[in-house]
Design a protein around this motif. Sequence first.
Motif, short mmCIF file in Angstrom:
data_model
loop_
_atom_site.label_atom_id
_atom_site.label_comp_id
_atom_site.label_asym_id
_atom_site.label_seq_id
_atom_site.Cartn_x
_atom_site.Cartn_y
_atom_site.Cartn_z
N GLU A 272 -3.26 3.02 -5.38
CA GLU A 272 -4.68 3.57 -4.96
C GLU A 272 -4.96 3.63 -6.11
OE1 GLU A 272 -5.90 6.21 -2.66
OE2 GLU A 272 -5.39 4.33 -2.21
N ASN A 273 -3.97 3.24 -7.44
CA ASN A 273 -4.21 3.29 -9.09
C ASN A 273 -3.46 2.00 -9.55
OD1 ASN A 273 -5.12 4.19 -10.75
ND2 ASN A 273 -4.32 6.30 -11.21
N THR B 124 1.49 -1.36 -0.01
CA THR B 124 -0.28 -0.07 0.18
C THR B 124 0.89 0.96 0.15
OG1 THR B 124 -0.29 -0.05 2.44
CG2 THR B 124 -1.76 -1.07 1.00
#
Lengths: 727, 705
Positions: free
Chosen positions: B90-91, B76
């Motif tokens: 996140e992407n 993360t």
Amino acid sequence: MKTNTKILKDNIKFKLNNVRKQFKVFYRSWYGKAGLYILIAFIIVALLAPVLVHGNPFSGIPSEDYFKPVTMEDKKLNFTVESSLNKISATEGEYKTGSYYMFTAGESGKNYGIFAITANDSGSSCLLFKTNGTVTNFMAFAPESTSLQYLTDIFASSNHSLYVYNVLCSSSGSSVKALPVAHISVNGTIVTAMVSTNSPRFGQPSFVTDEVMAATSTVDSCPYGSYTYAVVENNTGMYLNEYYTYNLHELWSHKLSLTGSPHIYFIGNNFITPNSPEVIVTGGKNIDAWNVTGALLFNNSYSFNIGQLAIPAEYQYFDLKPGYQDAFMSSGNSLYILNLINGTRTFIYTASHTIAAIGVSRGSHGFPSDLIISSGNYYYALAKSKTGNVQVTGESKLPFGVNNIEYYHSGKFLLSNTTTGQMIYLINAFQKYPYSWNSNLKASVGNPIMFEEPYSFKIDNVTYGSGPTIALLSGNNIIMYSFEGNPVSLGPTFHTVSGLILPLGTNIAHDNVFALFIDSFPPDLEVGFAAGIMTILISLVVAMFIGYYSGMVSSFMETLALSIFLIPTLPLYIVLASVLGPSLINLIFIFSLLGWPFVTFSLIGIVRSVKTRTFVESAKVSNIKTLSIMKRHFVPNMGTLLVYLTAINIGGAVAAVSSFEILGLVSVSIPTWGGMLSSFLGDFYSITVYPYATIPPIVALTLFILAFIFISRGIDEVANPTLGGRK
Amino acid sequence: MIEQEENVYQKSNLLLDIENLSIDFKVYGGLVKAVRNVNLQIENGQSLGILGESGSGKSTIALAILSLLPENAVITGSVSLYNDKYVDSENKPKNKRGLKLLDQKLRDIRWKDISMVFQGAMNSFNPVYTIGRQIGEVFRIHTDLDKNQIEKRVVELLKDAGLTPAVKDSYPHELSGGMKQRAVIAMALALDPKIVIADEPTTGLDVITQAEIIATLKRLKQSGRIKSFIIISHDIGVVSQLADKIAVMYAGAIMEYGTVADIYKNSHNPYTIELLKSYPNLSNARQHVEGIPGRLPDPANLPKGCKFADRCYMKDSICTTEEPELQYIDGMHYSRCYFAKNITQNYPKAPNFANNYIKNTKLIEIEHLTKNFDLKKNIISALYSKDKPSVHAVSDVSMEIREGEIVGLVGESGSGKSTLARLLIGLLKPTSGNIKYYFNENDFVYVNKLKSNHKDYIEFRKNTQMIFQDPFDSLNPKMTVFNTVSEPMIGNHITKDVMEMQEAVKASIANADLFPVEAYMDRFPYELSGGEKQRVGIARATVINSKFIVADEPTSMLDVSLRASFMNRLNKIRIERGMSILYISHDIASVYYLADRIYVMYLGSMVEGGKADDIIKSPLHPYTKALIKSVPNPDPSWNPGHIDIIGEIGNSIDIPKGCRFYDRCVYRQKICKDTVPPVKSNGEHWYKCHFEQNELEHLKNEGYS
Ligand SMILES: Nc1ncnc2c1ncn2[C@@H]1O[C@H](COP(=O)(O)OP(=O)(O)O)[C@@H](O)[C@H]1O
Ligand code: SF4
Ligand code: SF4
Ligand SMILES: [Mg+2]
């Protein structure tokens, strides 16, 4: 200061405690547990195998189930047979088509009497003479002389009467008639009656000599002869009466001191000399013996009820003498020898169940060479050892309880159960596979009558006739069997002639798959364990040696291992197997001898790598001796691989046995799982007909090997860091 | 440094930006939290040092930066290069095309923008290709240079990394460890990356080599050949030499962040303070150092509050409730501690060692000890060739060990220290020379002349023990601590009674500082940390009352925080029992810390010996001087500069006839080549050289050829 024993005790306690701790860890591992249980199950089955498949390693299916006697005839009679009393007229039990008759007591429309049956295809029967009630006993005896072969004498008893008839048979066998010779009524009820005569072929006199027949005309000049004895009961007691057979003239009558129903037996030299022949009457606990002149020879009372008395036939021909004087007497579960000279008895054997029948050979050379008893569902063969003790030398389970044993010859017996109509032919009581065939009439029968001479006949264009013949009378039927067995097609089947249920059926070779499977456990486990463990031990020692030491000897060993490893194994196996012989022990020996190089090479690597580990050096610093270093440091670090290799080896040995069976290097009589599978090799027929037979050995082999792999996993967890079984 | 930083940094200057990076490894039985919420920024031209003990997550961060984490990693947070987020939880790319693009991008980034010197990479060269070819491979993959151009570039790179161009035609096995490491560095430089990540670049190398590699890296950085650096190490000396900023990691998180001076001189974090305290230091002389008690937390099962709480001397009740955030101290200095602002020092409780326990009686004396190993190429040549090549592992070595004394033995690997140790302990038989073992002042035996079943030899054996270098290898993994420790009792037939044995083992384990004793008895090595294993090694060596222990590099495999306490324990036992210890190490600082006298060994020969202080403070032999100079000092002002030594330690097969140090000596003269130098002594302090100190001084000033 602690004493040495205390120290020893403490040390043992400590060690046990350690073992327990380690076992706990092992046991906590699911693999270890599963493996252990599987292995235990295998060992239990192996140990129980002899019990589970009735003692015959190869024979879940009794060998007798492979054959059945060929039925020659099965005819309806026009009278009802008094089945316990059927007799044959022929010399030595000889039976010839069209020539001889069989006689039996029977009843036809309230007419009681003796009937004659032609045993040929017609099976016709006729009433020879009537009696005044049910026949209690009768005998048919033919003269020995061939010139008089068509003449048969018949003696019968019923109620108060004794009858002697002369029977004439035509040579074609088409006609028969009976001429009365003598007839008397006695003062009382005849319990049993018998005629003394020689040639007691089946324990019963069956013919009289020419002289005796001659005596029928010249009564008083007969120097010896046939005597008839009857046990007569009236309100004053029970008496034994003696008569001349030819005219039924009473010679003497003695009161008997019997407590049960009486049986009469004869012994002696043709009843020619007046003193030595004996008439023995048993009843309840009592036994009385008289000679021809009516003198009491002995009179004994035992503490038990006398069951059956079996006298070797040969003793009845000659005078009793030492070595030729033993009769066999049963009582409940016990068997005794009865000394026929003085009536003393010696206990010899106790069976587990009541002794239902005794069979004994002729005893022409003293103690009979064949003596068998039936008890429960077993027969036991007894023999006299060199030291004079009588011991069980053979036993086998029977498919049914036997209550009648007839001796044939050369150790062969016909065992039957007259109530259920089952018969089994015992060829050799001392063999592993003692029976020849087995039949089941499912009806009560009379004592089977055996004809020694073969009776040749044809069924479905197959000629039979090399064996003797058996006649059975049952109800309204007469059934003739050939002794010759006819192979039973047992194909893949789930039950046998004797009614045995086969849980896994049979294979094409008629082997009981279940028995074969169970019987495979002990040899497979033996070969597997022995060869596997031997191999590992050899390899371990050699690998440690080669791996640990460097030098000439070690190089030599390595080269040796390599050369054994490189020699094509199969030829080597073949050579070794043929030199040593294909026994189980040799097999184990060969496997271990040739199996170690491979394992050794697998182990050397580990030995060498462990050798470079610092802890080995550390042990040396600690002054640990080399041998001890091996034990403490090398073996545990090889542990997992060792167990794996053992598993592979055990599996390999088990598999190798089967390939040896295919090659004929191992006797196929050793049952193995591999053997079970190898029979399918290239046999598409079998695999389509009874594929289920492959399942048990495959499952067993797989589980067996898995068990070891599981166990090695468990052991792994005891000692292996990463699996972390200790948390 | 999260919010506050935003305004400090000019985004344009920001090279690498690691934001809220967390990495978990999915393992059997749970999640290993290897990296926890790490934020790091590197500006153009800046270098970052990551300091931490093994397992603290340093390498994992490096792999994350290169996006090379194994499959079982859960990431993360994000990593961006020049504001381009190439790692972003996140992407994540949603389709195949996206994946492919990302893949392409990563391939460009790796090596071209960010290159890496992997931990232990020098051992992963392919043995069948030449070094040149393997370095050239980088160009073949990433550029379209032709063969000649590539060769030219390879030669340049080798020169940059301090190697001669000829190395390009060498095979990996022909190179020493230091040369291979240089080749790895050359490879990392190949495409002029913006960032070079070096993961433990000097671990496993000898001190002198290490110093030279550090010097080379420093030079490369100063010359701009390496633009930005991420240097990862457990060694504060290495990190502080090469980094501008240091992040101290513990249990996957940053404990402290700041400039080298912030961390080294003015730490505001208990862990850093304790860690720094555990390094013995040449300049601190023999000041008592202490390790950190306890062990690293289990990364799969981290405690709730501050991860350092159970080892922290400042722990308060708040520490175990919640993990503290990074606290701003000043400048670029941050510390993760509730009490970061008013940290107290944790001064050692024990006084410095005195050495009044040394007796003047000799215990062991070796005279002219020589050990040659015959090299057997194959059976035939072993049988027929006359001049067998042999390894001159130990040549004509004399030394003595007195009762109650710790004798240090230093030297690079390959100098014959371990062989000498094994000769002393009787694991090897000397080729010539004698080992004397003194029962008392006048009564001694020549142990090398005794049969192994002689009672004196058995006595000698009983009195000599060894602690081995590798705690992982010196304990049998299948034996419990009890079985391991009791081994000398069994081997020397001390007792047959297990109960008595158990008592002795318990006492010994307690003596080795493993508590609670009962809990250790039945443990297997895998249930022990490295430090605990090495203590079991001590327990084994002291379970019977031996007089002499050889400790061969006993701390080299231990984590820094554990070394000091191990050494202290060893010293304590020596003091309590009055035993003698031969302490062997290539780590001069730790030898200095423990030893009363020091011997310096080079290529099988003793080159210098004397009191510890004399050797360290005023070394006489050129080799000793080089050795001492090369010890990295965490003080950023330390500069190994030019170490007066040539190349690396040679092999012991083709040894120089005269002075063993000839090949590497910067003062060498003709006489040195063929004539064995004499021993020059100044009381107890002696060295082996043809020249006096002033002569050497003179030679140096004249310059060397
Ligand atoms: N592939 C992996 N799978 C599981 N755990 C890992 C893996 N790689 C590293 N770890 C664990 O992550 C933690 C940090 O490891 P690492 O980054 O190598 O530490 P360092 O480089 O500081 O010694 C350690 O607990 C290590 O065991
Ligand atoms: S937060 Fe508490 S336990 Fe953690 S380092 Fe600071 S004082 Fe020690
Ligand atoms: S003897 Fe010569 S080569 Fe050896 S250390 Fe002294 S100066 Fe250097
Ligand atoms: Mg690492």
